[in-house]
Structures are given as C-alpha cells and as structure tokens.
Design a protein around this motif. Structure first.
Motif, PDB file in Angstrom:
ATOM      1  N   LEU A 320       0.829  -1.276  -0.113  1.00  0.00           N
ATOM      2  CA  LEU A 320      -0.009  -0.046  -0.153  1.00  0.00           C
ATOM      3  C   LEU A 320       0.809   1.202   0.005  1.00  0.00           C
ATOM      4  CD1 LEU A 320      -2.906  -0.971   2.421  1.00  0.00           C
ATOM      5  CD2 LEU A 320      -2.944  -0.915  -0.136  1.00  0.00           C
ATOM      6  N   ILE A 321       2.083   1.166   0.636  1.00  0.00           N
ATOM      7  CA  ILE A 321       3.000   2.332   0.566  1.00  0.00           C
ATOM      8  C   ILE A 321       3.396   2.656  -0.818  1.00  0.00           C
ATOM      9  CG2 ILE A 321       5.147   3.142   1.213  1.00  0.00           C
ATOM     10  CD1 ILE A 321       4.695   1.831   4.221  1.00  0.00           C
ATOM     11  N   SER A 322       3.843   1.558  -1.405  1.00  0.00           N
ATOM     12  CA  SER A 322       4.485   1.700  -3.118  1.00  0.00           C
ATOM     13  C   SER A 322       3.272   2.274  -3.751  1.00  0.00           C
ATOM     14  CB  SER A 322       4.631   0.107  -3.479  1.00  0.00           C
ATOM     15  OG  SER A 322       3.627  -0.824  -3.666  1.00  0.00           O
ATOM     16  N   ARG A 323       1.908   2.083  -3.443  1.00  0.00           N
ATOM     17  CA  ARG A 323       0.781   2.413  -4.251  1.00  0.00           C
ATOM     18  C   ARG A 323       0.223   4.025  -3.858  1.00  0.00           C
ATOM     19  NH1 ARG A 323       0.673  -0.291  -8.982  1.00  0.00           N
ATOM     20  NH2 ARG A 323       1.391  -2.378  -8.893  1.00  0.00           N
ATOM     21  N   TRP A 324       1.061   4.526  -3.054  1.00  0.00           N
ATOM     22  CA  TRP A 324       0.339   5.667  -2.227  1.00  0.00           C
ATOM     23  C   TRP A 324       0.043   6.729  -3.222  1.00  0.00           C
ATOM     24  CZ3 TRP A 324      -1.281   8.723   1.438  1.00  0.00           C
ATOM     25  CH2 TRP A 324      -1.149   9.990   1.253  1.00  0.00           C
ATOM     26  N   ARG A 325       0.863   6.947  -4.217  1.00  0.00           N
ATOM     27  CA  ARG A 325       0.699   8.109  -5.187  1.00  0.00           C
ATOM     28  C   ARG A 325      -0.590   7.634  -6.234  1.00  0.00           C
ATOM     29  NH1 ARG A 325       4.008  12.056  -5.322  1.00  0.00           N
ATOM     30  NH2 ARG A 325       6.158  11.745  -4.513  1.00  0.00           N
ATOM     31  N   SER A 326      -0.842   6.506  -6.399  1.00  0.00           N
ATOM     32  CA  SER A 326      -2.126   5.964  -7.382  1.00  0.00           C
ATOM     33  C   SER A 326      -3.063   5.874  -6.597  1.00  0.00           C
ATOM     34  CB  SER A 326      -1.571   4.823  -8.512  1.00  0.00           C
ATOM     35  OG  SER A 326      -1.102   3.896  -7.431  1.00  0.00           O
ATOM     36  N   TRP A 327      -3.076   5.390  -5.337  1.00  0.00           N
ATOM     37  CA  TRP A 327      -4.224   4.823  -4.561  1.00  0.00           C
ATOM     38  C   TRP A 327      -4.027   5.527  -3.101  1.00  0.00           C
ATOM     39  CZ3 TRP A 327      -5.985  -0.988  -3.694  1.00  0.00           C
ATOM     40  CH2 TRP A 327      -7.400  -0.862  -3.432  1.00  0.00           C
ATOM     41  N   PRO A 328      -4.012   6.628  -2.889  1.00  0.00           N
ATOM     42  CA  PRO A 328      -3.866   7.105  -1.281  1.00  0.00           C
ATOM     43  C   PRO A 328      -4.993   6.828  -0.408  1.00  0.00           C
ATOM     44  CG  PRO A 328      -4.273   8.750  -2.927  1.00  0.00           C
ATOM     45  CD  PRO A 328      -4.267   7.807  -3.862  1.00  0.00           C
ATOM     46  N   ALA A 329      -6.161   6.565  -0.978  1.00  0.00           N
ATOM     47  CA  ALA A 329      -7.307   6.217  -0.033  1.00  0.00           C
ATOM     48  C   ALA A 329      -6.864   5.107   0.634  1.00  0.00           C
ATOM     49  CB  ALA A 329      -8.742   6.497  -0.964  1.00  0.00           C
ATOM     50  N   ALA A 330      -6.738   4.017  -0.196  1.00  0.00           N
ATOM     51  CA  ALA A 330      -6.203   2.803   0.537  1.00  0.00           C
ATOM     52  C   ALA A 330      -5.200   2.654   1.523  1.00  0.00           C
ATOM     53  CB  ALA A 330      -5.734   1.704  -0.582  1.00  0.00           C
ATOM     54  N   LEU A 331      -4.149   3.565   1.397  1.00  0.00           N
ATOM     55  CA  LEU A 331      -3.091   3.579   2.586  1.00  0.00           C
ATOM     56  C   LEU A 331      -3.659   4.357   3.727  1.00  0.00           C
ATOM     57  CD1 LEU A 331      -0.401   3.037   3.518  1.00  0.00           C
ATOM     58  CD2 LEU A 331       0.357   5.256   2.286  1.00  0.00           C
ATOM     59  N   ALA A 332      -4.300   5.326   3.268  1.00  0.00           N
ATOM     60  CA  ALA A 332      -4.995   6.041   4.488  1.00  0.00           C
ATOM     61  C   ALA A 332      -5.881   5.254   5.403  1.00  0.00           C
ATOM     62  CB  ALA A 332      -5.802   7.500   4.054  1.00  0.00           C
ATOM     63  N   VAL A 333      -6.763   4.497   4.753  1.00  0.00           N
ATOM     64  CA  VAL A 333      -7.866   3.713   5.486  1.00  0.00           C
ATOM     65  C   VAL A 333      -6.805   2.501   5.960  1.00  0.00           C
ATOM     66  CG1 VAL A 333      -9.473   2.047   4.951  1.00  0.00           C
ATOM     67  CG2 VAL A 333      -9.651   4.219   3.849  1.00  0.00           C
ATOM     68  N   TRP A 334      -5.824   1.813   5.372  1.00  0.00           N
ATOM     69  CA  TRP A 334      -5.247   0.992   6.216  1.00  0.00           C
ATOM     70  C   TRP A 334      -4.650   1.597   7.518  1.00  0.00           C
ATOM     71  CZ3 TRP A 334      -4.409  -3.887   7.022  1.00  0.00           C
ATOM     72  CH2 TRP A 334      -3.297  -4.380   7.516  1.00  0.00           C
ATOM     73  N   LEU A 335      -3.919   2.779   7.389  1.00  0.00           N
ATOM     74  CA  LEU A 335      -3.317   3.354   8.427  1.00  0.00           C
ATOM     75  C   LEU A 335      -4.327   3.849   9.525  1.00  0.00           C
ATOM     76  CD1 LEU A 335      -0.876   5.800   7.043  1.00  0.00           C
ATOM     77  CD2 LEU A 335      -0.373   3.582   7.805  1.00  0.00           C
TER      78      LEU A 335
END
Length: 579
Positions: A320-335
């Motif tokens: 999810l960190i590697s996809r931060w720029r293309s999918w920031p919502a996923a990392l935000a929800v995971w955190l």
C-alpha cells in the motif's frame, strides 16, 4: 415548465432519501435484537449486578466519573444506562433499543463523512455518484455481521457511543476547511467530541494520528512548496497536541483500570500481526463468528505460524505504501485501521492475547470510505466490460450510474450481509443459544462449555450443566473454579457427598479460594454439622472480611449449633434417670 409532480428531487431530498434507505436496511437486519434478553457475557457485572446504575444520585454520578469498575473507564456509558433504567427499569429491550439507535446514528454519520471525504479526494467526480457510493459503503458497514456482537451484546454499548463521537469529531474537523467556516470553532468542536469519545471507551485514542493522515490525504495540507511544507507540518502537529493529550490521558486511565503495570513487557510482534489479520479474515469471510476465540483456535488466523502473520502484515503495508501516489485512499484507510486496532492488540498484556468481534467496530470505520473510493475510481477509469463502462450509465441513462447486472450483484451482496447479520443477532437471543452457537463455531472451547453450563444451571437444568462443566474440566484440567461449579451443581441436585468431594478438591489445590469455603459450609450445614459449617464460614470471613452473607450464615450456624447442644444437654439427664 414542469409540473410539481414531474420535478426531480432536490439534491438535499435525494441525499436524505439515500440515508433513509441505508438506515431502513440496517434496522431491518437488527430488528430481532429488540426481542433478545441479557446474556452471561459481561451483562451481569456491567448491568444486572451493578447497583450504581439504578439511579443518578450525586453519589452514583460521582462514582461513574471516578470508577475503574469492570476494568474500564466509561462514565458516559454508565450515565446512559442509568437513564435507561430510570425510563424503563432493567428490562433488556430498553438497553438493546439504545444500542440499535446508536448503531444507526453511527451509520448515518459514516454516510455523510464518507460523502465528504469522497468529494475532497475526488473533486471532479459527480456529486450524485459520491452520494450513491457513500451510501453503499455505509450500508456494508452497517450490515456486516462482524458488528453484530457489539450491537447485540447489551454490555457493548459504550463502544458504539465512543465510535459515534469518533466519527462526528472527524466530521467537525473537516468542516473547518469549508469555505466561510470558522476554523478555530470547528477545531474546538472536534476536540470536544473527541473528549466525549474518551469518556465512553478508549477505542478512539488513535484520532490524533488519523487526523494527521487526513491532513496528508485528502486535505493535501503538506503538498505545498518545500519552503512552506515544514510550516504546514508544524502547524498541523501543534493542532494535534490537545487531541494527543486526551489520548494519553485516556490510555493511562484505562491502563490503570486493567491493572497493567509499568513493567509489563510488550507482546510478541506475531501476536499483534495475528490480531490485525484476524479481523481482516473475518471481514472477508464473515462466518464462524462467536463471542470468544481461544488463542490458536482452529480456523482462525491466530493459529497461523508467527512468521506468516508478520510477513503478511508487513507485505500488505509495503504494497500500500508503494501505491501511495496512485491509490492514497487505500493507504489512509489501512493506517486508520492499524491505529484504531492497536489498543486491542494486547500491547500491555503478559498473558496470551484474546480477540473479540467487538474490537473491530471502531477499527473498521474507514471501510465505507475504502469501498466507495474503489467504486468511484473504477467508474472514473472507465473500465469496460462487454463493450461499455462497468460503472458507467446504463443504456436507459439511469441516474444510478451503473449497469443492472452490477446493481443486482451489489444488492445481492447487501442482502447476504443482512441475512448473516440477522442470523448472528438471533444467536444472542439468550445465553443457551449464544453458547451453543459458540461451540459450533469454535469447538472445544472450555470457556464456551463453562458459560453454557452456567446458563443451563441458572435455568434449572443441572444434569445438563454438569455435562458441560465436565467437558470444560477435560479441556482445562485442575481448574479450581470449574470444580467449584461442579460442586455447586451437585449441591443443588441434593448430592451432598459429591459436592463436598469437589469442594475439597478445590481447597486442596487452592486453600485461599474463599467461595469454596463458603460452599463447603453450606453443604455441612445442610447435613446438620453446624459446628463444622461455622468453622468454614469463619475461614470465608478471614478471606472476605465483613462479607454480609458470610456474617449472616455464620450467625445462623452458631445459633443452630447452640440449639443442638442445648437439646443434647436436656436429653442427657433424662437418659440417666431412666437408667
């Protein structure tokens, strides 16, 4: 000019209609909870045997805000229960109704919060689409069966209330960035709501970190030029200090309530990873849910090897960190999920970690955002299936914005979740149904056998209770409390010899087991051995000084012993004269 009948609904009415549909669906799934009773899983300690909630006197009110009873700090939870008792007494329906209404309020708040976040994160999206997908996300959260426990178990109410204030605190924080808003006022409102959440339960202590995540995305406060980025970060951190102070205070108070010592060692990393993955498994495969999962129980992620737990958790985070720029919502929800679940992962515990479905409630508050964001991005990407956009308008130009096949699939999924939740709610109808279900979900649980035995014993089914107590003893050999339960069951069945044998086994293993001394005294008194019974009641009072029941039975045993001795003295002279 269109007539009033043909005019389309205003955006506000359309929004309220969507919210009403979501809440109606959730209410329909949970309606059987109003027919449920109390269960022997914290309800007795928190509600039925708690005289402090019977009235809101100044003394009781002071107790609610100062006590760490039941190992937790939840003054607002005690206050609400006291109000329920004042209105309708200790009937279970009132407690379940309050839980259901609070869950509906959380779902409504999530709907509006998700809609707000979608508009911030995807500003070019159609407003109607954001409303629709926000409704879908809120419905999935509201109908998911993993949340059935916290709504169905009356004693779980404080978690619901804490989540409600948690969500509204985030919503207030975002309001400060609206055009024309008063930032300081809304920041103060957000902080106040967060403080109220901490007065309910400590599930929301992650909020300061969640707000920082939101500052990064979707608010984009740190996307300024390099020279101003540091100033923006500093300002955001300073804003969070009052929130952090509340979090630290709530953690410290609840740690004291749970008897956690400063020297307690941190749990193994594998335990924390297992707990994190456990709820994801139950989220994806919502069956086999039950009130208690023993550590390492078959069929749970807790039984996976430690290296697997750690590896999967780390791999998912890295992806999810590697996809931060293309999918920031996923990392935000995971955190948000990781930070919200952290207080439940046993970081202060030396004993094996236990997980409960109710722990997932606050942690999964980001689920509606993730679901809505996924569908919004799919539609924006214009992915095709059969020559047309999967999430684009149907041939009829439907305002819903997706093809009938997808609509049917989503409706079917929601119906399935609602059916699973309704079935799960019914398992909480009474203690016998609850623990019978638990033994199906997780066979071989000593706790489930013990609780089922307790429920059967309370219902006057002593012989059936003994079966489960002995099964629990086979699974947990030498357990003093189980032998005491078995002894008490024999006592109520009139089998005094067997009862005394079990009490003796308890006291041989643990001479300080006060309840066994009391029970032994009762058995001796039933046999007419009042002197020996008085000795047992004295031992009980040595361990429980001033206990009113112990004092009463000691006095009764001494009086009976004196009466027997007096009768014996009166008989002896008559016997001598007869000779």
């Amino acid at each position: 000019m269109r007539s009033g009948k043909d005019a389309p609904l205003s955006p506000r009415l359309r929004l309220l209609a969507l919210a009403a549909v979501v809440l109606a669906a959730v209410a329909a799934a949970y309606l059987p909870v109003l027919q449920n009773g109390f269960v022997n899983w914290d309800d007795a300690e928190a509600i039925l045997e708690n005289p402090r909630i019977l009235s809101l006197t100044p003394a009781n009110f002071r107790w609610m805000f100062t006590t760490l009873y039941w190992g937790t700090y939840q003054p607002l939870g005690w206050v609400v229960w006291s109000l329920v008792v004042k209105i309708q007494g200790l009937a279970p329906m009132g407690f379940h109704l309050v839980s259901l209404l609070t869950h509906l309020a959380v779902c409504a708040s999530l709907f509006f919060l998700t809609r707000k976040l979608l508009r911030l994160g995807l500003p070019r999206s159609e407003p109607g689409q954001a409303d629709l997908w926000a409704a879908l996300g809120a419905a999935v959260f509201g109908l998911h069966p993993i949340n059935a426990e916290v709504v169905s178990n009356a004693s779980g109410y404080a978690d619901l209330l804490a989540a409600g204030f948690f969500v509204t605190s985030i919503h207030s924080y975002l309001k400060r960035f609206d055009p024309g808003a008063r930032p300081r006022l809304w920041l103060a409102v957000s902080w106040s709501l967060f403080a109220l959440s901490g007065l309910c339960r400590w599930r929301g202590v992650s909020l300061p970190f969640v707000l920082l995540v939101l500052d990064a995305y979707p608010l984009g406060r740190f996307a300024a030029a390099a020279g101003k980025r540091r100033e923006a970060l500093k300002a955001a951190l300073l804003e969070k200090l009052p929130f952090l102070a509340v979090s630290l205070a709530v953690v410290a108070i609840n740690a004291a309530g749970k008897g956690l010592e400063a020297g307690s060692r941190l749990p193994k990393l594998a335990d924390a990873a297992a707990g994190t993955l456990f709820f994801l498994q139950k989220l994806a495969l919502p069956w086999g849910l039950c009130p208690f999962y023993p550590p390492g129980a078959p069929g749970t992620t807790l039984s996976w090897p430690a290296v697997t737990n750690i590896g999967l958790a780390v791999a998912l985070t890295a992806f999810l960190i590697s996809r931060w720029r293309s999918w920031p919502a996923a990392l935000a929800v995971w955190l948000q999920y990781l930070m919200a679940i952290a207080p439940t992962l046993g970081f202060f515990k030396d004993r094996p970690m236990f997980v409960y479905d109710r722990y997932a409630y606050c942690a999964l508050l980001g689920l509606p955002v993730l679901i809505a964001a996924v569908f919004m991005r799919l539609r924006s990407a214009g992915l095709s299936s059969g020559g047309g956009p999967v999430l684009g308008s149907s041939k009829s130009g439907s305002a819903l914005g997706f093809r009938p096949l997808l609509a049917a699939a989503l409706a079917g999924g929601l119906l399935m979740l609602g059916w699973l939740t309704r079935r799960q709610v019914l398992t909480w109808h009474d203690p016998v149904s609850l623990w019978n279900h638990a033994l199906v979900a997780v066979p071989g649980s000593a706790v489930a056998h013990t609780r089922l035995g307790d429920a059967l014993f309370a219902g006057g089914r002593g012989e059936e209770a003994l079966v489960h107590f002995f099964k629990a003893l086979d699974l947990s050999p030498g357990h003093a409390d189980l032998n005491n339960r078995i002894g008490s069951t024999f006592f109520h069945l009139g089998k005094l010899k067997e009862a005394m044998t079990r009490y003796a086994m308890v006291l041989d293993a643990d001479p300080g087991f006060s309840e066994a001394h009391f029970n032994m005294g009762m058995a001796l008194a039933r046999q007419g051995r009042f002197g020996a019974a008085a000795d047992r009641f004295r031992r009980f009072l040595d361990l429980q000084p001033g206990h009113p029941l112990g004092l009463r039975y000691l006095e009764a045993a001494l009086a009976e012993e004196a009466r027997v001795q007096a009768k014996a003295r009166a008989v002896r002279p008559k016997a001598r004269r007869a000779k």
